[in-house]
Enzyme design. Structure first.
Site, mmCIF file in Angstrom:
data_model
loop_
_atom_site.group_PDB
_atom_site.id
_atom_site.type_symbol
_atom_site.label_atom_id
_atom_site.label_comp_id
_atom_site.label_asym_id
_atom_site.label_seq_id
_atom_site.Cartn_x
_atom_site.Cartn_y
_atom_site.Cartn_z
ATOM 1 N N LYS A 166 -8.251 -2.858 1.537
ATOM 2 C CA LYS A 166 -8.120 -1.903 2.630
ATOM 3 C C LYS A 166 -9.011 -0.681 2.433
ATOM 4 C CE LYS A 166 -5.276 -4.208 5.209
ATOM 5 N NZ LYS A 166 -5.818 -4.908 6.382
ATOM 6 N N ARG A 199 2.832 -12.048 -1.310
ATOM 7 C CA ARG A 199 1.493 -12.324 -0.767
ATOM 8 C C ARG A 199 0.782 -13.411 -1.544
ATOM 9 N NH1 ARG A 199 -0.780 -9.460 3.788
ATOM 10 N NH2 ARG A 199 0.638 -7.734 4.173
ATOM 11 N N LYS A 253 -0.025 -13.396 14.681
ATOM 12 C CA LYS A 253 -1.505 -13.386 14.629
ATOM 13 C C LYS A 253 -2.062 -14.568 13.835
ATOM 14 C CE LYS A 253 -3.063 -9.736 12.421
ATOM 15 N NZ LYS A 253 -3.939 -9.768 11.267
ATOM 16 N N THR A 254 -1.548 -14.752 12.610
ATOM 17 C CA THR A 254 -2.062 -15.836 11.746
ATOM 18 C C THR A 254 -1.663 -17.195 12.314
ATOM 19 O OG1 THR A 254 -1.913 -14.375 9.832
ATOM 20 C CG2 THR A 254 -2.087 -16.714 9.370
ATOM 21 N N HIS A 295 -9.021 -5.076 13.514
ATOM 22 C CA HIS A 295 -7.978 -5.662 12.668
ATOM 23 C C HIS A 295 -7.381 -6.820 13.469
ATOM 24 C CE1 HIS A 295 -3.835 -5.207 10.560
ATOM 25 N NE2 HIS A 295 -4.622 -6.005 9.885
ATOM 26 N N SER A 331 2.184 -6.914 12.125
ATOM 27 C CA SER A 331 2.916 -7.878 11.308
ATOM 28 C C SER A 331 4.100 -8.467 12.077
ATOM 29 C CB SER A 331 3.433 -7.144 10.057
ATOM 30 O OG SER A 331 4.033 -8.044 9.193
ATOM 31 N N ASP A 368 -8.107 -11.695 9.587
ATOM 32 C CA ASP A 368 -7.643 -10.313 9.463
ATOM 33 C C ASP A 368 -8.634 -9.230 9.886
ATOM 34 O OD1 ASP A 368 -5.413 -8.677 8.757
ATOM 35 O OD2 ASP A 368 -6.442 -8.070 6.945
ATOM 36 N N ARG A 380 0.835 -1.192 0.000
ATOM 37 C CA ARG A 380 0.000 0.000 0.000
ATOM 38 C C ARG A 380 0.873 1.246 0.000
ATOM 39 N NH1 ARG A 380 -1.809 1.325 4.074
ATOM 40 N NH2 ARG A 380 -0.639 -0.046 5.447
#
Length: 543
Positions: free
Chosen positions: A202, A324, A244-245, A222, A240, A259, A60
Site C-alpha cells: 500500500k 491473507r 470484487k474478487t 483500486h 471489502s 486490486d 494496516r
C-alpha cells in the site's frame, strides 16, 4: 550453496548507509521459504505453503501512515485525517535510525517493478529485515527477467524494518513506535515497527496514486479488471465484502488483476502488480476455487491457524478476521498474459447495501458515476443489540480512500472525463439486500448478480427501457434476461412501500451528509449526480 537469481551489479548496500550487513539478493521463493522455516519464523502447511504470523499488527495502521510535507507535496496532497504530514527533517532522522537498526543484520534485498504497461514501468528495490517480507515482494511486484536484474536501477526504495520501534515518537512527529511514511522527493517508502506486509504494497500503491495522475495523466484505480474474448475490458470497484474478487473471476474472461490498476490516456487498463493479496477467512474450494487452488508452495499465508494435521483452518479467526494469502498471479489459470488490455467498455461499482433500498442493477450518467465513485458507498452489518440489527453506512472515497493522496474530486473528474471520451457504461450493482433491510429481507443471490453482469457484458441491456428511481435518480432496467423482473425495482420487493421510502430517504440523507466535505471542489454535474431528495422532502404522492 544458496540458490538465487542473477546477482545485481549494484550489489553493495553500503550506498544506502547500511554497514556490516550480510546481504541476500533476489533469492528464490524456495530459498526464502527455507530460511524462514529454519529461523523458526514460520511453518509449512500440509501442502508445503509457508504460513507466518505478522505479530502485533495483522492489518494496516492508518493512523500511523504519513506523507512527508515538502515543496513537492505541500500543494498537491489532500492533507487531513487520511494524509497526515511529517517534516523532511523528522523523516531524515527516522531513516538514519532505521538504517542504524538494520546495520549488522542479515538483510534481504529484492528487485521488482510495478505497472505492467511498459511505458509506466517503475522499478522498486525493497530492503527488508525479514526473509518472508522478501517473498511477499516477489509475489506482489512484477518480476524482472534475469537479464533485467543484472543492470537493475531502482526508482523507488522500500526500507522495511518490522523490529524497529521508535523510542520517542513525539520527537519525530509521529503517533507511536510504528510508522509507514512516503517521501516523494527522496522516493522512499519507510516502514518500521509493523511486519504486516500490506504496508509495503500500500505504500507503493499510495505513491502511484499521486505520481500517475499528476505526472502521467493516468487514473489510478483500486479495482479488479478482466477482458473478454473480443478484447472488451471490464472494471470492478468495490470495498471489502462487496464481491470484487468473486465477480471479476469469470471462466469466460481473462483476469487482468484483482486490486490495483491504471487507466492510461490511450485507454489501456494495466495492472500495477504481479500477484494477488486475497483475504482467506472462510475460504473454501466451492466458494473461491481460484484462490483456494492458488494456496500452494510459493504462496505466503498470513495469520491463519494451522491444525495438528497441518491443514489450514480457514474458519478460525482467533488471530484476526483479516487472514491473507499473497501469491504470484500465475497461480491463477485464466490470466491475461500481459496484465494489460485496451478498450474499457463497462465499469461496475459494487456495493453491499444492507438497507435493501438500492436497485440490484442501475446505469449511471457521467455525473452520477463521478458522484458514486467519490462517495464509495457500502453498508456494514452492525452487531445485534436487543434483537435489533441496524446497518451502518460506510463511505470510502474512490473505493480506496486510505491510499489516495489527492483530493477525491481529482480522481472523480478524471474518471468522468475518461468514461465520456471512451464511451464507457458505468453500472451500480447492489450485491446486498432486497425485499427489506438486513434482518428482514434477503441477500441478493450471487447467481442473479452474475446473470446481470453477464447480460451487461453481452450487450443484452443495450436496447432495454430504463426507469428512474425517484429517490436516488438511478436508471433501472425494466427487463434483464434470467432475472425476475419484480426484483429490478427495489420498491416492488418490499411489503410496505412507505417503509421502503422511509429507509431510502434515510440512506439518501447519509449520502448528502457524506458528500458535504467534497462539495466545494466538485463540479455542478457531479453534485447533481447525487440522490434527488433527502429527508427534508415529503413524498406523500408515492405512497
Amino acid at each position: 550453496m544458496e540458490e538465487s537469481a542473477t546477482i545485481s551489479k549494484n550489489h553493495s548496500l553500503e550506498k544506502y548507509g547500511l554497514t556490516n550487513v550480510t546481504a541476500h539478493w533476489n533469492l528464490s521463493p524456495k530459498v526464502l521459504q527455507q530460511i524462514t522455516v529454519e529461523k523458526n519464523m514460520g511453518k509449512e502447511t500440509i501442502n508445503g505453503t509457508l504460513a507466518v504470523n505478522t505479530g502485533k499488527f495483522t492489518g494496516r495502521s492508518p493512523q500511523d501512515r504519513f506523507i512527508v510535507k515538502d515543496d513537492y507535496t505541500k500543494d498537491k496532497v489532500w492533507w487531513g485525517k487520511v494524509n497526515k504530514p511529517v517534516s523532511s527533517e523528522n523523516f531524515d532522522k527516522l531513516e538514519i535510525e532505521v538504517k542504524k537498526y538494520l546495520s549488522g543484520k542479515d538483510i534481504y534485498a529484492s528487485d521488482g517493478y510495478v505497472c505492467a504497461e511498459p511505458e509506466y514501468r517503475t522499478n522498486i528495490r525493497t530492503i527488508a529485515e525479514l526473509p518472508w517480507s522478501s517473498l511477499f515482494v516477489y509475489n506482489m511486484f512484477l518480476r524482472p527477467s534475469e537479464k533485467e536484474l543484472e543492470n537493475f536501477n531502482e526508482e523507488w526504495l522500500v526500507l522495511c524494518a518490522p523490529g524497529y520501534l521508535c523510542p520517542d515518537p513525539a520527537a519525530y512527529g509521529i503517533r507511536q513506535g510504528n510508522f509507514s511514511i512516503i517521501n516523494f522527493t527522496k522516493k522512499i517508502a519507510l516502514v518500521g515497527g509493523s511486519a504486516y506486509t500490506g504496508e509495503i504494497k500500500k505504500g507503493i500503491f499510495s505513491a502511484l496514486n499521486l505520481i500517475l495522475p499528476v505526472e502521467k495523466n493516468v487514473l489510478p484505480m483500486h479495482c479488479s479488471a478482466n477482458v473478454g474474448k473480443d478484447g472488451d475490458t471490464a472494471i470492478f470497484f468495490g470495498l471489502s465484502g462487496t464481491g470484487k474478487t468473486t465477480l471479476s473471476a469469470d471462466p469466460n474472461r481473462k483476469l487482468i488483476g484483482d486490486d490495483e490498476h491504471g487507466w492510461a490516456a490511450d485507454n489501456t487498463i494495466f495492472n500495477f502488480e504481479g500477484g494477488c493479496y486475497a483475504k482467506v477467512i472462510d475460504l473454501s474450494e466451492e466458494k473461491e476455487p481460484d484462490i483456494f487452488r492458488a494456496v500452494r508452495p510459493g504462496a505466503l499465508l498470513e495469520n491463519v491457524v494451522i491444525k495438528a494435521d497441518g491443514k489450514v483452518d480457514y474458519l478460525d479467526s482467533s488471530i484476526t478476521q483479516n487472514t491473507r494469502v499473497s501469491y504470484p498471479i500465475n497461480h491463477i489459470d485464466n490470466v491475461q498474459e500481459t496484465l494489460y488490455a485496451k478498450n474499457p467498455k463497462n465499469i461496475f461499482f459494487l456495493t453491499c447495501d444492507a438497507f435493501g433500498v438500492l436497485p440490484p442493477v442501475s446505469k449511471l450518467t457521467p455525473g452520477q458515476a463521478a458522484y458514486h465513485f467519490i462517495s464509495g458507498y457500502t453498508a456494514k452489518v452492525a452487531g445485534t443489540e436487543a434483537g435489533i440489527t441496524e446497518p451502518v453506512p460506510s463511505f470510502s472515497a474512490c473505493f480506496g480512500e486510505p491510499f489516495m493522496p489527492l483530493h477525491p474530486t481529482v480522481y472523480g473528474e478524471m474518471l468522468s472525463k475518461k468514461m465520456t471520451e471512451a464511451g464507457v457504461n458505468v453500472w451500480l450493482i447492489n450485491t446486498g439486500w432486497s425485499a427489506g433491510p438486513y434482518g428482514v429481507g434477503n441477500r441478493i443471490k450471487l447467481k442473479y448478480t452474475r446473470t446481470m453482469i453477464t447480460a451487461i457484458l453481452n450487450g443484452d441491456l443495450d436496447n432495454v427501457d430504463f426507469e428512474q428511481n425517484f429517490i436516488f435518480g438511478l436508471f433501472m432496467p425494466k427487463y434483464c434476461p434470467g432475472v425476475p423482473t419484480e426484483m429490478l425495482d427495489p420498491m416492488n420487493t418490499w411489503l410496505q412501500k412507505g417503509a421502503y421510502i422511509g429507509k431510502a430517504i434515510q440512506l439518501a440523507h447519509s449520502f448528502h451528509l457524506n458528500f458535504e466535505k467534497f462539495a466545494n471542489e466538485a463540479s455542478q454535474q457531479i453534485i447533481e449526480g447525487g440522490p434527488l431528495i433527502d429527508e427534508h422532502h415529503h413524498l406523500e404522492e408515492h405512497f
